[in-house]
Scaffold this motif. Sequence first.
Motif, PDB file in Angstrom:
ATOM      1  N   ALA A   1       0.887  -1.239  -0.061  1.00  0.00           N
ATOM      2  CA  ALA A   1      -0.163  -0.111   0.062  1.00  0.00           C
ATOM      3  C   ALA A   1       0.994   1.177  -0.140  1.00  0.00           C
ATOM      4  CB  ALA A   1      -0.815  -0.003   1.167  1.00  0.00           C
ATOM      5  N   GLY A   2       2.127   1.311   0.159  1.00  0.00           N
ATOM      6  CA  GLY A   2       3.136   2.231   0.153  1.00  0.00           C
ATOM      7  C   GLY A   2       3.446   2.458   1.642  1.00  0.00           C
ATOM      8  N   HIS A   3       4.426   3.332   1.904  1.00  0.00           N
ATOM      9  CA  HIS A   3       4.924   3.702   3.083  1.00  0.00           C
ATOM     10  C   HIS A   3       3.918   4.315   4.057  1.00  0.00           C
ATOM     11  CE1 HIS A   3       8.271   6.152   5.648  1.00  0.00           C
ATOM     12  NE2 HIS A   3       7.665   4.999   6.264  1.00  0.00           N
ATOM     13  N   GLN A   4       3.282   5.545   3.618  1.00  0.00           N
ATOM     14  CA  GLN A   4       2.633   6.428   4.336  1.00  0.00           C
ATOM     15  C   GLN A   4       1.349   5.642   4.447  1.00  0.00           C
ATOM     16  OE1 GLN A   4       3.483   9.671   5.239  1.00  0.00           O
ATOM     17  NE2 GLN A   4       5.548   8.706   4.521  1.00  0.00           N
ATOM     18  N   ALA A   5       0.663   4.845   3.970  1.00  0.00           N
ATOM     19  CA  ALA A   5      -0.426   4.111   4.073  1.00  0.00           C
ATOM     20  C   ALA A   5      -0.272   2.875   5.010  1.00  0.00           C
ATOM     21  CB  ALA A   5      -1.050   3.376   2.516  1.00  0.00           C
ATOM     22  N   ALA A   6       1.106   2.390   4.928  1.00  0.00           N
ATOM     23  CA  ALA A   6       1.320   1.415   6.024  1.00  0.00           C
ATOM     24  C   ALA A   6       1.471   2.034   7.211  1.00  0.00           C
ATOM     25  CB  ALA A   6       2.652   0.760   5.472  1.00  0.00           C
ATOM     26  N   LEU A   7       1.913   3.243   7.431  1.00  0.00           N
ATOM     27  CA  LEU A   7       1.905   4.123   8.626  1.00  0.00           C
ATOM     28  C   LEU A   7       0.638   4.416   9.324  1.00  0.00           C
ATOM     29  CD1 LEU A   7       4.550   6.963   8.379  1.00  0.00           C
ATOM     30  CD2 LEU A   7       4.391   5.224  10.273  1.00  0.00           C
ATOM     31  N   THR A   8      -0.095   4.689   8.359  1.00  0.00           N
ATOM     32  CA  THR A   8      -1.706   4.789   8.758  1.00  0.00           C
ATOM     33  C   THR A   8      -2.317   3.474   9.556  1.00  0.00           C
ATOM     34  OG1 THR A   8      -1.879   6.376   6.868  1.00  0.00           O
ATOM     35  CG2 THR A   8      -3.876   5.743   8.087  1.00  0.00           C
ATOM     36  N   ALA A   9      -2.185   2.488   8.570  1.00  0.00           N
ATOM     37  CA  ALA A   9      -2.386   1.264   9.384  1.00  0.00           C
ATOM     38  C   ALA A   9      -1.918   0.991  10.720  1.00  0.00           C
ATOM     39  CB  ALA A   9      -2.038   0.076   8.300  1.00  0.00           C
ATOM     40  N   GLY A  10      -0.576   1.220  10.823  1.00  0.00           N
ATOM     41  CA  GLY A  10      -0.020   1.128  12.200  1.00  0.00           C
ATOM     42  C   GLY A  10      -0.342   2.061  13.354  1.00  0.00           C
ATOM     43  N   LEU A  11      -0.569   3.343  12.741  1.00  0.00           N
ATOM     44  CA  LEU A  11      -1.093   4.222  13.963  1.00  0.00           C
ATOM     45  C   LEU A  11      -2.471   4.090  14.081  1.00  0.00           C
ATOM     46  CD1 LEU A  11       0.151   7.682  12.097  1.00  0.00           C
ATOM     47  CD2 LEU A  11       1.106   6.642  14.228  1.00  0.00           C
ATOM     48  N   THR A  12      -3.293   3.462  13.174  1.00  0.00           N
ATOM     49  CA  THR A  12      -4.874   3.177  13.556  1.00  0.00           C
ATOM     50  C   THR A  12      -4.786   2.029  14.512  1.00  0.00           C
ATOM     51  OG1 THR A  12      -5.201   3.653  11.251  1.00  0.00           O
ATOM     52  CG2 THR A  12      -6.789   2.808  12.509  1.00  0.00           C
ATOM     53  N   ARG A  13      -4.032   1.092  14.296  1.00  0.00           N
ATOM     54  CA  ARG A  13      -3.990   0.049  15.498  1.00  0.00           C
ATOM     55  C   ARG A  13      -3.227  -0.061  16.557  1.00  0.00           C
ATOM     56  NH1 ARG A  13      -6.883  -4.795  13.494  1.00  0.00           N
ATOM     57  NH2 ARG A  13      -8.126  -3.829  11.977  1.00  0.00           N
ATOM     58  N   ALA A  14      -2.255   1.022  16.637  1.00  0.00           N
ATOM     59  CA  ALA A  14      -1.385   0.956  17.823  1.00  0.00           C
ATOM     60  C   ALA A  14      -2.222   1.546  18.983  1.00  0.00           C
ATOM     61  CB  ALA A  14      -0.316   2.135  17.364  1.00  0.00           C
ATOM     62  N   ARG A  15      -2.082   0.829  20.080  1.00  0.00           N
ATOM     63  CA  ARG A  15      -2.878   1.213  21.292  1.00  0.00           C
ATOM     64  C   ARG A  15      -2.014   2.227  22.265  1.00  0.00           C
ATOM     65  NH1 ARG A  15      -4.176  -5.182  21.705  1.00  0.00           N
ATOM     66  NH2 ARG A  15      -1.605  -5.170  21.723  1.00  0.00           N
ATOM     67  N   GLY A  16      -0.630   2.444  22.150  1.00  0.00           N
ATOM     68  CA  GLY A  16       0.235   2.934  23.246  1.00  0.00           C
ATOM     69  C   GLY A  16      -0.361   4.439  23.564  1.00  0.00           C
ATOM     70  N   ARG A  17       0.042   4.803  24.689  1.00  0.00           N
ATOM     71  CA  ARG A  17      -0.226   6.436  24.874  1.00  0.00           C
ATOM     72  C   ARG A  17       0.737   7.197  24.270  1.00  0.00           C
ATOM     73  NH1 ARG A  17       0.311   5.871  31.033  1.00  0.00           N
ATOM     74  NH2 ARG A  17       0.765   3.509  30.682  1.00  0.00           N
ATOM     75  N   TYR A  18       1.842   6.631  23.787  1.00  0.00           N
ATOM     76  CA  TYR A  18       2.627   7.428  23.067  1.00  0.00           C
ATOM     77  C   TYR A  18       3.139   6.323  21.875  1.00  0.00           C
ATOM     78  CZ  TYR A  18       3.704  10.945  26.537  1.00  0.00           C
ATOM     79  OH  TYR A  18       3.484  12.101  27.381  1.00  0.00           O
ATOM     80  N   VAL A  19       3.177   7.161  20.595  1.00  0.00           N
ATOM     81  CA  VAL A  19       3.432   6.039  19.363  1.00  0.00           C
ATOM     82  C   VAL A  19       4.697   6.641  18.813  1.00  0.00           C
ATOM     83  CG1 VAL A  19       2.473   5.208  17.336  1.00  0.00           C
ATOM     84  CG2 VAL A  19       0.848   5.754  19.265  1.00  0.00           C
ATOM     85  N   VAL A  20       5.508   5.811  18.639  1.00  0.00           N
ATOM     86  CA  VAL A  20       6.653   6.120  17.594  1.00  0.00           C
ATOM     87  C   VAL A  20       6.623   5.336  16.461  1.00  0.00           C
ATOM     88  CG1 VAL A  20       9.229   5.824  17.479  1.00  0.00           C
ATOM     89  CG2 VAL A  20       8.197   6.479  19.792  1.00  0.00           C
ATOM     90  N   SER A  21       6.948   6.154  15.309  1.00  0.00           N
ATOM     91  CA  SER A  21       7.029   5.673  13.930  1.00  0.00           C
ATOM     92  C   SER A  21       8.436   5.574  13.499  1.00  0.00           C
ATOM     93  CB  SER A  21       6.346   6.154  13.066  1.00  0.00           C
ATOM     94  OG  SER A  21       6.472   7.478  13.043  1.00  0.00           O
ATOM     95  N   ILE A  22       9.139   4.320  13.291  1.00  0.00           N
ATOM     96  CA  ILE A  22      10.641   4.317  12.713  1.00  0.00           C
ATOM     97  C   ILE A  22      10.829   3.246  11.570  1.00  0.00           C
ATOM     98  CG2 ILE A  22      10.820   2.349  14.537  1.00  0.00           C
ATOM     99  CD1 ILE A  22      13.584   3.397  15.060  1.00  0.00           C
ATOM    100  N   ASP A  23      11.605   3.709  10.775  1.00  0.00           N
ATOM    101  CA  ASP A  23      12.013   2.705   9.546  1.00  0.00           C
ATOM    102  C   ASP A  23      12.395   1.297   9.969  1.00  0.00           C
ATOM    103  OD1 ASP A  23      10.985   4.728   8.101  1.00  0.00           O
ATOM    104  OD2 ASP A  23      13.078   5.338   7.194  1.00  0.00           O
ATOM    105  N   ALA A  24      12.349   0.733   9.058  1.00  0.00           N
ATOM    106  CA  ALA A  24      12.819  -0.997   9.697  1.00  0.00           C
ATOM    107  C   ALA A  24      14.238  -1.133   9.306  1.00  0.00           C
ATOM    108  CB  ALA A  24      11.921  -1.873   8.847  1.00  0.00           C
ATOM    109  N   ASP A  25      14.823  -0.271   8.605  1.00  0.00           N
ATOM    110  CA  ASP A  25      16.259  -0.567   8.049  1.00  0.00           C
ATOM    111  C   ASP A  25      17.423   0.211   9.076  1.00  0.00           C
ATOM    112  OD1 ASP A  25      15.965   2.194   7.637  1.00  0.00           O
ATOM    113  OD2 ASP A  25      15.986   2.255   5.303  1.00  0.00           O
ATOM    114  N   LEU A  26      16.834   0.516  10.089  1.00  0.00           N
ATOM    115  CA  LEU A  26      18.043   1.136  11.183  1.00  0.00           C
ATOM    116  C   LEU A  26      18.623   2.274  10.688  1.00  0.00           C
ATOM    117  CD1 LEU A  26      19.692  -2.222  12.685  1.00  0.00           C
ATOM    118  CD2 LEU A  26      18.035  -0.594  13.632  1.00  0.00           C
ATOM    119  N   GLN A  27      17.988   2.909   9.756  1.00  0.00           N
ATOM    120  CA  GLN A  27      18.488   4.429   9.702  1.00  0.00           C
ATOM    121  C   GLN A  27      18.279   5.352  10.270  1.00  0.00           C
ATOM    122  OE1 GLN A  27      17.115   4.990   4.977  1.00  0.00           O
ATOM    123  NE2 GLN A  27      19.395   5.759   5.092  1.00  0.00           N
ATOM    124  N   ASP A  28      17.327   4.975  11.198  1.00  0.00           N
ATOM    125  CA  ASP A  28      16.948   5.656  12.574  1.00  0.00           C
ATOM    126  C   ASP A  28      17.273   5.165  13.617  1.00  0.00           C
ATOM    127  OD1 ASP A  28      15.666   7.298  10.623  1.00  0.00           O
ATOM    128  OD2 ASP A  28      13.673   6.168  10.890  1.00  0.00           O
TER     129      ASP A  28
END
Length: 318
Positions: free
Chosen positions: A72-99
């Motif tokens: 679905a693409g990076h931003q759409a995958a992020l939306t999916a993750g943000l929608t499902r995340a339950r945390g009081r804080y949510v961090v988004s990070i790439d999988a490739d360890l660039q961050d």
Amino acid sequence: MAPLLSVVIPMYNEQDAIAPLTARLRPALDAITADYEVVAVDDGSADDTAQLVDGLRADWPQLRLIRLRRNAGHQAALTAGLTRARGRYVVSIDADLQDPPEKIGEMLALARRDHLDVVYGVRADRATDTVFKRRTAAAYYRLMRRLVGSWVPRDAGDFRLLSRTAVDALLALPDHQPVYRLLVPALGFPSGTVSYVRAERVAGTTKYPLGRMVRLALDSVTNFSAAPLRLATWLGLISFCCCLVMIGFGVVGYVAGWTVPGWTSLFVAVLFLGGLQLTCLGLLGEYVARIYSTVQARPTYHIGTDTAAARVEETTSA
Ligand code: UDP
Ligand code: MG
């Protein structure tokens, strides 16, 4: 039952990055708290990404796997993750360890200490990026700051922390193709920054070839700016001004007898009509822009607190 922290990781064909990612992410998170969840979003990978993550779940109880049915693409995958995340804080990070996952603790501490809703990871050093990537990124941020507004932070990509309030506000936006690196600053919530050095990709190759970069830039511009629609107005006005000069030139030529018969009138008519048409197109563009922003229906404000509310909401959900 909401965990303190959710870490959302979009993954697309990242099978070789999973082991090194786990090796650094898990100790970094365990050092902060046990009350976290990792939301791995498999963006329709064609390789073994999902199987590998699924295999890790047995002895990593905080790991969740969400599989999208197709890429679905990076931003759409992020939306999916943000929608499902339950945390009081949510961090988004790439999988490739660039961050660096080690910075997550710093982000969380900063957010809790200063009651921030957003903490941007800002790339202080992109020396490991290719010259091409650095140039295109610099051009992108320059263009966005010009077109969208100078509140767009430079070099803040998709490594960031959001409070529950910020996540809910983002998800309530009706944007169809969200570009989070612009939407988040557009919220204007209290924010801070943590700077980090952008590392090299740990394995595999970039999933952002030129085509996708252009797509992201186009989405960014059209989501936030009516400037392209106004281009016609400016071109129209310019050709209108040219037309005025040329009329003078044509009349002088006509009187002085330089021109073939009929040239002056044709020339002036062509320029005049061209200018008129472009200007009208630009006018149409202005209305289309207004229709577009109405359809986008973004809220014009977000309530911080209301003392009269039954439950006084905090700026952050901490
Ligand atoms: N990604 C994704 N879906 C895509 C493309 C990328 O989920 O269609 C993920 C990718 O797995 C990575 C992140 O988005 O975790 C950023 O992508 P990448 O590192 O390739 O981009 P770059 O760092 O080169 O800009
Ligand atoms: Mg990357």
